[in-house]
Write a protein that holds these residues in place. Sequence first.
Motif, PDB file in Angstrom:
ATOM      1  N   ALA A  19       0.761  -1.058  -0.667  1.00  0.00           N
ATOM      2  CA  ALA A  19      -0.020  -0.133   0.152  1.00  0.00           C
ATOM      3  C   ALA A  19       1.355   0.602   0.283  1.00  0.00           C
ATOM      4  O   ALA A  19       1.790   1.570   0.437  1.00  0.00           O
ATOM      5  CB  ALA A  19      -0.854  -0.021   1.378  1.00  0.00           C
ATOM      6  N   LEU A  20       0.468   2.592   0.084  1.00  0.00           N
ATOM      7  CA  LEU A  20       0.527   3.827  -0.534  1.00  0.00           C
ATOM      8  C   LEU A  20       0.590   4.717  -1.528  1.00  0.00           C
ATOM      9  O   LEU A  20       1.309   4.518  -2.145  1.00  0.00           O
ATOM     10  CB  LEU A  20       2.116   4.206  -0.456  1.00  0.00           C
ATOM     11  CG  LEU A  20       2.883   5.464  -1.164  1.00  0.00           C
ATOM     12  CD1 LEU A  20       4.891   5.076  -1.755  1.00  0.00           C
ATOM     13  CD2 LEU A  20       1.635   6.782  -2.036  1.00  0.00           C
ATOM     14  N   ALA A  21       1.708   5.683  -0.853  1.00  0.00           N
ATOM     15  CA  ALA A  21       2.543   6.068  -2.671  1.00  0.00           C
ATOM     16  C   ALA A  21       3.099   5.329  -2.949  1.00  0.00           C
ATOM     17  O   ALA A  21       3.845   5.693  -3.246  1.00  0.00           O
ATOM     18  CB  ALA A  21       3.530   6.697  -1.582  1.00  0.00           C
ATOM     19  N   ASP A 107       6.967  26.777   5.200  1.00  0.00           N
ATOM     20  CA  ASP A 107       6.017  26.514   4.908  1.00  0.00           C
ATOM     21  C   ASP A 107       5.010  25.416   4.632  1.00  0.00           C
ATOM     22  O   ASP A 107       5.603  24.263   4.941  1.00  0.00           O
ATOM     23  CB  ASP A 107       5.740  26.480   3.120  1.00  0.00           C
ATOM     24  CG  ASP A 107       6.975  28.150   2.671  1.00  0.00           C
ATOM     25  OD1 ASP A 107       6.640  28.643   3.411  1.00  0.00           O
ATOM     26  OD2 ASP A 107       8.040  27.707   1.465  1.00  0.00           O
ATOM     27  N   LEU A 108       3.572  25.980   5.606  1.00  0.00           N
ATOM     28  CA  LEU A 108       3.141  24.625   5.857  1.00  0.00           C
ATOM     29  C   LEU A 108       2.291  23.921   4.899  1.00  0.00           C
ATOM     30  O   LEU A 108       1.103  24.175   3.540  1.00  0.00           O
ATOM     31  CB  LEU A 108       1.554  25.110   6.824  1.00  0.00           C
ATOM     32  CG  LEU A 108       0.929  23.829   7.025  1.00  0.00           C
ATOM     33  CD1 LEU A 108       1.491  23.047   7.748  1.00  0.00           C
ATOM     34  CD2 LEU A 108      -0.270  24.930   8.180  1.00  0.00           C
ATOM     35  N   ALA A 109       2.405  22.468   4.515  1.00  0.00           N
ATOM     36  CA  ALA A 109       1.851  21.754   3.280  1.00  0.00           C
ATOM     37  C   ALA A 109       0.813  20.340   4.345  1.00  0.00           C
ATOM     38  O   ALA A 109       1.548  19.749   5.090  1.00  0.00           O
ATOM     39  CB  ALA A 109       2.519  21.912   2.720  1.00  0.00           C
ATOM     40  N   VAL A 110      -0.026  20.110   3.708  1.00  0.00           N
ATOM     41  CA  VAL A 110      -1.046  19.145   3.895  1.00  0.00           C
ATOM     42  C   VAL A 110      -1.073  18.526   2.373  1.00  0.00           C
ATOM     43  O   VAL A 110      -0.849  17.863   0.889  1.00  0.00           O
ATOM     44  CB  VAL A 110      -2.467  19.284   4.372  1.00  0.00           C
ATOM     45  CG1 VAL A 110      -2.514  19.905   5.441  1.00  0.00           C
ATOM     46  CG2 VAL A 110      -3.170  19.808   3.385  1.00  0.00           C
ATOM     47  N   THR A 111      -0.768  16.968   2.682  1.00  0.00           N
ATOM     48  CA  THR A 111      -0.557  16.046   1.317  1.00  0.00           C
ATOM     49  C   THR A 111      -1.744  14.835   1.904  1.00  0.00           C
ATOM     50  O   THR A 111      -1.844  14.220   3.325  1.00  0.00           O
ATOM     51  CB  THR A 111       0.739  14.858   1.190  1.00  0.00           C
ATOM     52  OG1 THR A 111       0.743  14.327   2.257  1.00  0.00           O
ATOM     53  CG2 THR A 111       1.591  16.264   1.288  1.00  0.00           C
ATOM     54  N   VAL A 112      -2.012  14.363   0.830  1.00  0.00           N
ATOM     55  CA  VAL A 112      -2.902  13.125   1.166  1.00  0.00           C
ATOM     56  C   VAL A 112      -2.122  11.807   0.056  1.00  0.00           C
ATOM     57  O   VAL A 112      -2.593  12.424  -1.542  1.00  0.00           O
ATOM     58  CB  VAL A 112      -4.140  12.857   1.068  1.00  0.00           C
ATOM     59  CG1 VAL A 112      -5.291  11.765   1.330  1.00  0.00           C
ATOM     60  CG2 VAL A 112      -4.934  14.292   1.545  1.00  0.00           C
ATOM     61  N   THR A 113      -2.268  10.518  -0.389  1.00  0.00           N
ATOM     62  CA  THR A 113      -2.252   9.602  -1.333  1.00  0.00           C
ATOM     63  C   THR A 113      -2.990   8.192  -1.350  1.00  0.00           C
ATOM     64  O   THR A 113      -2.892   7.903   0.074  1.00  0.00           O
ATOM     65  CB  THR A 113      -0.674   9.066  -0.705  1.00  0.00           C
ATOM     66  OG1 THR A 113       0.655  10.344  -0.580  1.00  0.00           O
ATOM     67  CG2 THR A 113       0.034   8.454  -2.362  1.00  0.00           C
ATOM     68  N   ALA A 114      -3.259   7.685  -2.278  1.00  0.00           N
ATOM     69  CA  ALA A 114      -4.589   7.306  -2.312  1.00  0.00           C
ATOM     70  C   ALA A 114      -3.920   5.590  -3.950  1.00  0.00           C
ATOM     71  O   ALA A 114      -4.274   6.132  -4.296  1.00  0.00           O
ATOM     72  CB  ALA A 114      -5.485   7.099  -2.643  1.00  0.00           C
ATOM     73  N   PRO A 115      -3.192   4.765  -3.220  1.00  0.00           N
ATOM     74  CA  PRO A 115      -2.906   4.237  -3.717  1.00  0.00           C
ATOM     75  C   PRO A 115      -3.891   3.027  -4.094  1.00  0.00           C
ATOM     76  O   PRO A 115      -4.685   1.985  -3.488  1.00  0.00           O
ATOM     77  CB  PRO A 115      -1.660   3.131  -2.727  1.00  0.00           C
ATOM     78  CG  PRO A 115      -2.272   3.730  -1.609  1.00  0.00           C
ATOM     79  CD  PRO A 115      -2.628   4.269  -1.403  1.00  0.00           C
ATOM     80  N   LEU A 116      -3.739   3.015  -5.656  1.00  0.00           N
ATOM     81  CA  LEU A 116      -4.365   1.595  -6.044  1.00  0.00           C
ATOM     82  C   LEU A 116      -3.148   0.300  -6.238  1.00  0.00           C
ATOM     83  O   LEU A 116      -3.028   0.417  -7.153  1.00  0.00           O
ATOM     84  CB  LEU A 116      -5.161   2.467  -7.518  1.00  0.00           C
ATOM     85  CG  LEU A 116      -5.873   3.616  -7.636  1.00  0.00           C
ATOM     86  CD1 LEU A 116      -6.408   4.333  -8.813  1.00  0.00           C
ATOM     87  CD2 LEU A 116      -6.838   3.095  -5.925  1.00  0.00           C
ATOM     88  N   ASP A 135      -3.865   1.147   1.820  1.00  0.00           N
ATOM     89  CA  ASP A 135      -4.159   2.104   2.774  1.00  0.00           C
ATOM     90  C   ASP A 135      -3.980   3.344   2.876  1.00  0.00           C
ATOM     91  O   ASP A 135      -2.547   3.526   2.059  1.00  0.00           O
ATOM     92  CB  ASP A 135      -2.482   1.636   3.744  1.00  0.00           C
ATOM     93  CG  ASP A 135      -3.288   0.282   4.526  1.00  0.00           C
ATOM     94  OD1 ASP A 135      -4.310  -0.465   3.741  1.00  0.00           O
ATOM     95  OD2 ASP A 135      -2.804  -0.569   4.918  1.00  0.00           O
ATOM     96  N   ILE A 136      -4.496   4.255   2.577  1.00  0.00           N
ATOM     97  CA  ILE A 136      -4.137   6.040   2.478  1.00  0.00           C
ATOM     98  C   ILE A 136      -2.963   6.338   2.929  1.00  0.00           C
ATOM     99  O   ILE A 136      -3.487   5.624   4.666  1.00  0.00           O
ATOM    100  CB  ILE A 136      -5.419   6.744   2.216  1.00  0.00           C
ATOM    101  CG1 ILE A 136      -5.927   6.033   1.328  1.00  0.00           C
ATOM    102  CG2 ILE A 136      -5.167   8.173   2.591  1.00  0.00           C
ATOM    103  CD1 ILE A 136      -7.630   6.359   1.318  1.00  0.00           C
ATOM    104  N   ILE A 137      -1.815   7.744   2.675  1.00  0.00           N
ATOM    105  CA  ILE A 137      -1.413   8.138   3.941  1.00  0.00           C
ATOM    106  C   ILE A 137      -1.764   9.606   3.433  1.00  0.00           C
ATOM    107  O   ILE A 137      -2.086  10.258   2.511  1.00  0.00           O
ATOM    108  CB  ILE A 137      -0.297   8.315   3.241  1.00  0.00           C
ATOM    109  CG1 ILE A 137       0.231   6.176   3.263  1.00  0.00           C
ATOM    110  CG2 ILE A 137       1.003   9.019   3.589  1.00  0.00           C
ATOM    111  CD1 ILE A 137       1.286   6.414   2.332  1.00  0.00           C
ATOM    112  N   VAL A 138      -1.898   9.718   5.258  1.00  0.00           N
ATOM    113  CA  VAL A 138      -2.848  11.895   5.420  1.00  0.00           C
ATOM    114  C   VAL A 138      -1.272  11.961   5.776  1.00  0.00           C
ATOM    115  O   VAL A 138      -0.813  11.253   6.974  1.00  0.00           O
ATOM    116  CB  VAL A 138      -3.580  11.472   5.374  1.00  0.00           C
ATOM    117  CG1 VAL A 138      -4.800  10.971   4.734  1.00  0.00           C
ATOM    118  CG2 VAL A 138      -3.666  10.939   7.159  1.00  0.00           C
ATOM    119  N   GLY A 139      -1.388  13.347   4.937  1.00  0.00           N
ATOM    120  CA  GLY A 139       0.085  13.738   6.211  1.00  0.00           C
ATOM    121  C   GLY A 139       0.063  15.645   6.118  1.00  0.00           C
ATOM    122  O   GLY A 139      -0.776  15.893   5.441  1.00  0.00           O
TER     123      GLY A 139
END
Length: 306
Positions: A19-21, A107-116, A135-139
Amino acid sequence: MNNKKHIQKTSFKESLSLALACSILGAGQSALATEGGGSSYPMGTENFMSGAMPPPGFYGMAYMQHYEADDLNGNDGKSLPIDFKLRANVIAPRFVWVTEQKVLGGDLAVTVTAPLVDLKVSVNGESDRKQGLGDIIVGSALGYHYSDKFHAVYAVDVIVPTGQYDKNDMVNIGRNYWAIQPVAAFSYVDPAGLNVDLKAMYDFNMENPDTDYKSGQELHADFAVGWGLNNGWVVGVGGYAYTQTTDDEVDGSRVKDNKGKAFAIGPSIKYSSPDGWFVTAKWQQEQSVRNRPEGEAYWIKLAIPF
């Protein structure tokens, strides 16, 4: 039931997960490190530009991977005497929002990764295949630009057990437990000279509630080293280094002599467009592997500003 019998009972029926990125792999075998011999993070995902946060805005990224392994190594680093084949293909869209907000000077950043994920495994003539969302990754992350060439990102990722999982199946595309991953990534970028990237991570794995198995903590780093040709291209090498730092636990008891270890390296390239998008590609061969599958991976990463 003692620990050894408990682990052997789940042999080849525990998770073979990814799963991931991008791809996560494992195969249920009592000799393997972490549950199923896999990890919540797909080793070697990152390449050049891993520590260089872009300006505020929205960005789309895609990680694409093909992984194949025909060896499952034990604690001595030798291939186990079984007929084993693993094939995985992953496309992992990642969405990045770099905000205008400053936090602690970064610099503030947010990320979402959704592996297929498309994952197939064969063990001693028995095979299974699963496809779907992993499994999704949020950060969240803070980016710093120490100079025009030296950059850094400090982040915390949370890996959410959204992928399909059944402890009685040979193949799963989810790990079925949460993981928290602090991250520190650094990039030295010179269009006409040395380029160095390092993304270091430490995984705190939670317990799998369906198996009462808690995988040990893991330290790993993706790296890339290359030379800029002053025309948008960088050529070099990339890979990863991995070691498991603490023992697994099953039913609260330690599992000894099964910590994972691996190293991978291979050729890597990057092309940066004048329009702001870039693409990286690499091939990496795993070696010095203990208690995990050993194979090779092909990676492509594409980043495009919206």
